[in-house]
Scaffold this motif. Sequence first.
Motif, PDB file in Angstrom:
ATOM      1  N   PRO A 169      37.343 -14.436 -18.552  1.00 55.58           N
ATOM      2  CA  PRO A 169      35.999 -14.282 -17.996  1.00 55.58           C
ATOM      3  C   PRO A 169      35.829 -12.933 -17.302  1.00 55.58           C
ATOM      4  CG  PRO A 169      37.330 -15.578 -16.508  1.00 55.58           C
ATOM      5  CD  PRO A 169      38.181 -15.325 -17.730  1.00 55.58           C
ATOM      6  N   SER A 170      34.588 -12.439 -17.265  1.00 59.35           N
ATOM      7  CA  SER A 170      34.237 -11.240 -16.513  1.00 59.35           C
ATOM      8  C   SER A 170      33.000 -11.544 -15.685  1.00 59.35           C
ATOM      9  CB  SER A 170      33.956 -10.053 -17.453  1.00 59.35           C
ATOM     10  OG  SER A 170      35.147  -9.546 -18.001  1.00 59.35           O
ATOM     11  N   TYR A 171      32.841 -10.799 -14.592  1.00 57.86           N
ATOM     12  CA  TYR A 171      31.746 -11.097 -13.670  1.00 57.86           C
ATOM     13  C   TYR A 171      31.068  -9.815 -13.198  1.00 57.86           C
ATOM     14  CZ  TYR A 171      34.108 -15.579 -13.513  1.00 57.86           C
ATOM     15  OH  TYR A 171      34.700 -16.765 -13.873  1.00 57.86           O
ATOM     16  N   LEU A 172      29.747  -9.899 -13.069  1.00 54.99           N
ATOM     17  CA  LEU A 172      28.956  -8.882 -12.408  1.00 54.99           C
ATOM     18  C   LEU A 172      28.012  -9.575 -11.441  1.00 54.99           C
ATOM     19  CD1 LEU A 172      29.599  -7.432 -15.307  1.00 54.99           C
ATOM     20  CD2 LEU A 172      27.721  -5.930 -14.647  1.00 54.99           C
ATOM     21  N   LEU A 173      27.759  -8.956 -10.302  1.00 54.80           N
ATOM     22  CA  LEU A 173      26.745  -9.440  -9.376  1.00 54.80           C
ATOM     23  C   LEU A 173      25.592  -8.448  -9.395  1.00 54.80           C
ATOM     24  CD1 LEU A 173      26.059 -11.684  -7.351  1.00 54.80           C
ATOM     25  CD2 LEU A 173      26.992 -10.212  -5.547  1.00 54.80           C
ATOM     26  N   ILE A 174      24.399  -8.959  -9.715  1.00 53.50           N
ATOM     27  CA  ILE A 174      23.204  -8.135  -9.826  1.00 53.50           C
ATOM     28  C   ILE A 174      22.347  -8.342  -8.588  1.00 53.50           C
ATOM     29  CG2 ILE A 174      21.215  -7.603 -11.292  1.00 53.50           C
ATOM     30  CD1 ILE A 174      24.015  -7.209 -12.578  1.00 53.50           C
ATOM     31  N   ASP A 175      21.827  -7.254  -8.042  1.00 57.80           N
ATOM     32  CA  ASP A 175      21.027  -7.390  -6.825  1.00 57.80           C
ATOM     33  C   ASP A 175      19.594  -7.806  -7.172  1.00 57.80           C
ATOM     34  OD1 ASP A 175      19.423  -5.137  -7.463  1.00 57.80           O
ATOM     35  OD2 ASP A 175      20.659  -3.770  -6.278  1.00 57.80           O
ATOM     36  N   PRO A 176      18.766  -8.131  -6.167  1.00 57.56           N
ATOM     37  CA  PRO A 176      17.407  -8.623  -6.448  1.00 57.56           C
ATOM     38  C   PRO A 176      16.514  -7.639  -7.191  1.00 57.56           C
ATOM     39  CG  PRO A 176      18.072  -9.279  -4.242  1.00 57.56           C
ATOM     40  CD  PRO A 176      19.124  -8.330  -4.744  1.00 57.56           C
ATOM     41  N   ASP A 177      16.902  -6.352  -7.241  1.00 53.41           N
ATOM     42  CA  ASP A 177      16.119  -5.368  -7.990  1.00 53.41           C
ATOM     43  C   ASP A 177      16.606  -5.216  -9.427  1.00 53.41           C
ATOM     44  OD1 ASP A 177      14.540  -4.791  -5.752  1.00 53.41           O
ATOM     45  OD2 ASP A 177      16.022  -3.348  -5.003  1.00 53.41           O
ATOM     46  N   GLY A 178      17.628  -5.981  -9.805  1.00 55.29           N
ATOM     47  CA  GLY A 178      18.127  -5.919 -11.176  1.00 55.29           C
ATOM     48  C   GLY A 178      19.203  -4.885 -11.401  1.00 55.29           C
ATOM     49  N   ASN A 179      19.774  -4.341 -10.321  1.00 60.33           N
ATOM     50  CA  ASN A 179      20.811  -3.320 -10.445  1.00 60.33           C
ATOM     51  C   ASN A 179      22.185  -3.903 -10.134  1.00 60.33           C
ATOM     52  OD1 ASN A 179      18.859  -1.284 -10.972  1.00 60.33           O
ATOM     53  ND2 ASN A 179      18.447  -1.146  -8.764  1.00 60.33           N
ATOM     54  N   ILE A 180      23.219  -3.249 -10.638  1.00 60.38           N
ATOM     55  CA  ILE A 180      24.590  -3.715 -10.439  1.00 60.38           C
ATOM     56  C   ILE A 180      24.982  -3.527  -8.976  1.00 60.38           C
ATOM     57  CG2 ILE A 180      27.013  -3.368 -11.070  1.00 60.38           C
ATOM     58  CD1 ILE A 180      26.009  -2.277 -13.765  1.00 60.38           C
ATOM     59  N   LEU A 181      25.412  -4.614  -8.356  1.00 58.39           N
ATOM     60  CA  LEU A 181      25.923  -4.558  -6.985  1.00 58.39           C
ATOM     61  C   LEU A 181      27.450  -4.592  -6.986  1.00 58.39           C
ATOM     62  CD1 LEU A 181      25.254  -4.562  -3.948  1.00 58.39           C
ATOM     63  CD2 LEU A 181      25.306  -7.064  -4.048  1.00 58.39           C
ATOM     64  N   LEU A 182      28.037  -5.423  -7.831  1.00 58.59           N
ATOM     65  CA  LEU A 182      29.489  -5.514  -7.977  1.00 58.59           C
ATOM     66  C   LEU A 182      29.818  -5.686  -9.450  1.00 58.59           C
ATOM     67  CD1 LEU A 182      30.384  -7.958  -5.050  1.00 58.59           C
ATOM     68  CD2 LEU A 182      30.836  -5.504  -5.107  1.00 58.59           C
ATOM     69  N   ASN A 183      30.820  -4.969  -9.909  1.00 61.35           N
ATOM     70  CA  ASN A 183      31.244  -5.048 -11.300  1.00 61.35           C
ATOM     71  C   ASN A 183      32.759  -5.013 -11.320  1.00 61.35           C
ATOM     72  OD1 ASN A 183      31.799  -4.812 -14.016  1.00 61.35           O
ATOM     73  ND2 ASN A 183      30.629  -2.945 -14.345  1.00 61.35           N
ATOM     74  N   ASP A 184      33.387  -6.140 -11.654  1.00 61.05           N
ATOM     75  CA  ASP A 184      34.846  -6.193 -11.667  1.00 61.05           C
ATOM     76  C   ASP A 184      35.457  -5.158 -12.611  1.00 61.05           C
ATOM     77  OD1 ASP A 184      35.088  -8.108  -9.758  1.00 61.05           O
ATOM     78  OD2 ASP A 184      35.714  -9.723 -11.101  1.00 61.05           O
ATOM     79  N   ALA A 185      34.745  -4.818 -13.692  1.00 59.30           N
ATOM     80  CA  ALA A 185      35.304  -3.898 -14.680  1.00 59.30           C
ATOM     81  C   ALA A 185      35.246  -2.449 -14.207  1.00 59.30           C
ATOM     82  CB  ALA A 185      34.569  -4.039 -16.009  1.00 59.30           C
ATOM     83  N   VAL A 186      34.293  -2.128 -13.319  1.00 56.34           N
ATOM     84  CA  VAL A 186      34.152  -0.767 -12.800  1.00 56.34           C
ATOM     85  C   VAL A 186      33.971  -0.866 -11.289  1.00 56.34           C
ATOM     86  CG1 VAL A 186      32.954   1.442 -13.015  1.00 56.34           C
ATOM     87  CG2 VAL A 186      33.016  -0.115 -14.957  1.00 56.34           C
ATOM     88  N   PRO A 187      35.061  -1.012 -10.536  1.00 55.99           N
ATOM     89  CA  PRO A 187      34.949  -1.215  -9.088  1.00 55.99           C
ATOM     90  C   PRO A 187      34.350  -0.004  -8.388  1.00 55.99           C
ATOM     91  CG  PRO A 187      37.142  -1.778  -9.898  1.00 55.99           C
ATOM     92  CD  PRO A 187      36.450  -1.053 -11.003  1.00 55.99           C
ATOM     93  N   ASP A 188      33.839  -0.263  -7.214  1.00 56.85           N
ATOM     94  CA  ASP A 188      33.302   0.796  -6.363  1.00 56.85           C
ATOM     95  C   ASP A 188      34.166   0.860  -5.117  1.00 56.85           C
ATOM     96  OD1 ASP A 188      31.643   2.734  -5.315  1.00 56.85           O
ATOM     97  OD2 ASP A 188      30.308   1.279  -4.371  1.00 56.85           O
ATOM     98  N   GLY A 189      34.953   1.907  -4.987  1.00 55.61           N
ATOM     99  CA  GLY A 189      35.901   1.957  -3.884  1.00 55.61           C
ATOM    100  C   GLY A 189      37.087   1.064  -4.182  1.00 55.61           C
ATOM    101  N   VAL A 190      37.497   0.263  -3.201  1.00 51.57           N
ATOM    102  CA  VAL A 190      38.606  -0.673  -3.390  1.00 51.57           C
ATOM    103  C   VAL A 190      38.099  -2.065  -3.027  1.00 51.57           C
ATOM    104  CG1 VAL A 190      41.010  -1.172  -2.878  1.00 51.57           C
ATOM    105  CG2 VAL A 190      40.170   1.167  -2.714  1.00 51.57           C
ATOM    106  N   PRO A 191      37.278  -2.658  -3.886  1.00 54.24           N
ATOM    107  CA  PRO A 191      36.659  -3.940  -3.529  1.00 54.24           C
ATOM    108  C   PRO A 191      37.539  -5.119  -3.888  1.00 54.24           C
ATOM    109  CG  PRO A 191      35.875  -3.240  -5.659  1.00 54.24           C
ATOM    110  CD  PRO A 191      36.856  -2.186  -5.205  1.00 54.24           C
ATOM    111  N   ALA A 192      37.181  -6.248  -3.318  1.00 55.88           N
ATOM    112  CA  ALA A 192      37.728  -7.511  -3.798  1.00 55.88           C
ATOM    113  C   ALA A 192      37.003  -7.879  -5.080  1.00 55.88           C
ATOM    114  CB  ALA A 192      37.533  -8.598  -2.753  1.00 55.88           C
ATOM    115  N   SER A 193      37.683  -8.566  -5.983  1.00 59.95           N
ATOM    116  CA  SER A 193      37.065  -8.888  -7.256  1.00 59.95           C
ATOM    117  C   SER A 193      36.223 -10.153  -7.159  1.00 59.95           C
ATOM    118  CB  SER A 193      38.139  -9.078  -8.334  1.00 59.95           C
ATOM    119  OG  SER A 193      38.849 -10.272  -8.120  1.00 59.95           O
TER     120      SER A 193
END
Length: 788
Positions: free
Chosen positions: A740-764
Amino acid sequence: MSSVGSVCPAREPFFWGMAPENSSVHFLWPLFTLAVGEAHTMAPSPCRLRSWWKTNPMLYQSKRCWVGSLAVTCFLVMSLLAMPISHAEENSRPEPATLKVSVQDEFGGPIPNASVEAFRWTGEMSPLGNTAQTDTNGEAELAGLPLDDYLYVQISAEGYVRKTPALTFTTATTRDLTVTMYRPVEGWIEVRGEDGQPVVGAELMVLKYTDQDGTEFVLYKGIAASAGVPWQVSDAAGKLKLPPMPANVSLSLTVIHPDWKPTKVAELEPVDGLVSSVTLHKGVPVEVVLQPVGTGQTIPDGTTADVLMMASTSGSFGGLTIRHPFEINDNRIRFQAESTNFGEIRVAMDDYFVGPVRYNFPDSPFEPLNLNGVDSSTIDLKAYPKQKVRGRVVDHLGNGIKNVHVRGMLIDTERMKAIKEASGDSADTIAPFQKAAAMTVAGGATTDATGHYEIELAPGAVSIEAMHHGFYTKDEIPDFEVTPDADQTLPDVVLLPVPIIRGIVQDPTGKPVPGVIAKLTSLGRGDTLPVALSDENGRFELTMTRIPYAAEGEGLEPDASILAIDPHGKLTGSTDVDLLQHDSSSDTIVTLTSDEPKWLTEINKVADQSRYEKIQEHIEALRDQYPAGVVGQPAPLMKSGTWLNTEATSLEAFRGRFVLLDFWFIGCGPCHRDMPQIKVAHDAFPSDKFAVVSVHTNSMKPEVVQTFADENKMPYAIVVDDSRGQISKEYRALGVDSYPSYLLIDPDGNILLNDAVPDGVPASLRQHKIELIHHAIQSWDGYANDRP
């Protein structure tokens, strides 16, 4: 199609029929499972570990995994070293399922006398003994089918292209299946080298198409014979006959030859006669040198070895990956590959275990499998002669336990010693990746009613892992010595019961709070940890399938925490538990507070600065490779798919809410293990602020996915990719190439979290989706005035 399972990772389509893309796992190898809350690939792994490994390494797939909480992308096919999940075996459910099949031609007319037979995928197509013939109305019934994720029904009729639809029965039910059969065309392709001369002896490495009713077919050489499909090689004129297939489909295939690198062509239309011309090009010569261990003999020339050499920049169906049987000569396997960076190589043989599996990851003791700019590559592996041994799995009272899945690993003691000396690590702290460099995957088995098993190993040091839901081994995996004796019984493996965690969530005044998310969390590695909602009395129960392994070194990780999260407000709470000392009969109290949750400060902590720098370098490479997947970019709208359980027809309908995109498919075991968290998130978080959109591949028809969703109580929105895989293509550009893969999209339809392309050193999101969704909702400016 793209890869998978443990995270992998899965079920893999190596037969002529409807084909999911990943594999699932019964259990996880501690040396190869890296704190991702699962992983099959594998296998049925993935990390699809969605295996399946038995005798065919082609069942492994590349997975992205997160090491600890540091979100390091790595290849997790290593965590998918198991057989497919069988609900019938694993849960001992006696109730069978029934399948009613209606077989028709493309005009809707019945096809009588068609053969219908049920199979289970176990690394090969294993007949279950359920067979039938269609009557004059084209109908047949298969009764007594087990509840299983890996069932297939093969339908064949004279003059038609055979079909092998995949089935998943999770409940005892009667299901109707209509199968449309098509008349075949018999085409061929012309294969020439870059010098313009015909190439003799070229074969297909993989062939794929989606027929007129949306059923996807994938075929590899390794399974063609058992599926009754002819497999050809090109003749002196370079003519390569294709297997029979329907007309009016979109065909893609990859041609392979030991003297040329694989070449992929797509969007072909099958016809009677010449379908296409294919030009092969020279690549980087690769020589795999096999050293037989302990036999004093060479491997007979002409012996076949299955090779999987997976490119780092593509999924398991990418044009760069090699997965094909080659002949051995002079103890060597020779072929040519693309000039690119490869993530791993696996070799499997009938009479030998070959290893260790070579992985390309940070801190590996091996030279990287990078063929960029090199003239040739030589890879040295050992070949261990297979030998059967027996053993028994018992509980703490000495009673045999049935249906325990047992897996063996061979240990290269000299290499392990060299790795320890080179790294300076002790036996307790040596990294799992480093251990993998001295381990070879051996055989697997399932215990009988008395707890006995028979397994293929090889003489020398071995490790045995016995996995069963609700049990664990105190010493992680026992080590034994196998002698060359023809008759040997290993010492018993003792399993202990995993504790059940029961507790109460209360507010600061001590009043029980219903509807709170209770979740077990651990820095260890292993299966997905349990989650539940507190009832009207604030009570919850968390049942683990196993105790996590230590994140570093050997042994179990007893330290865990219970998180309590109020989905409608800011309050959170946590309490620590010792999983090895916990009393299942006592209640654990978790108190909600307004303090900042501990996990927010700890989840991204990186103690090792050098490791942090490597992570940053890797993340920057991912950002360069997948610019469309970077945080802040718009998410593709998925307008081409078929939407279920909702009136929505695209992601635009979810504007104003956070959206968790869950990429999965029915045959993916790791995806199944994540479902409880998906369901809890859907049920708990406010529907005006949050929604789940579950994105299924095009490997199943929408009506099949709907049936599965109904049976498994999945009420949230589901979109099934179209027959051309448009959604998969769009999101592959965002880095989504495993399940499985996961993305979290914000209320404006933009990527907030993307496990495949992290931003900084995030938790997955894979491991911490509940926490991250809660934090996102409570931090969003647009919701600031709503929060209690």
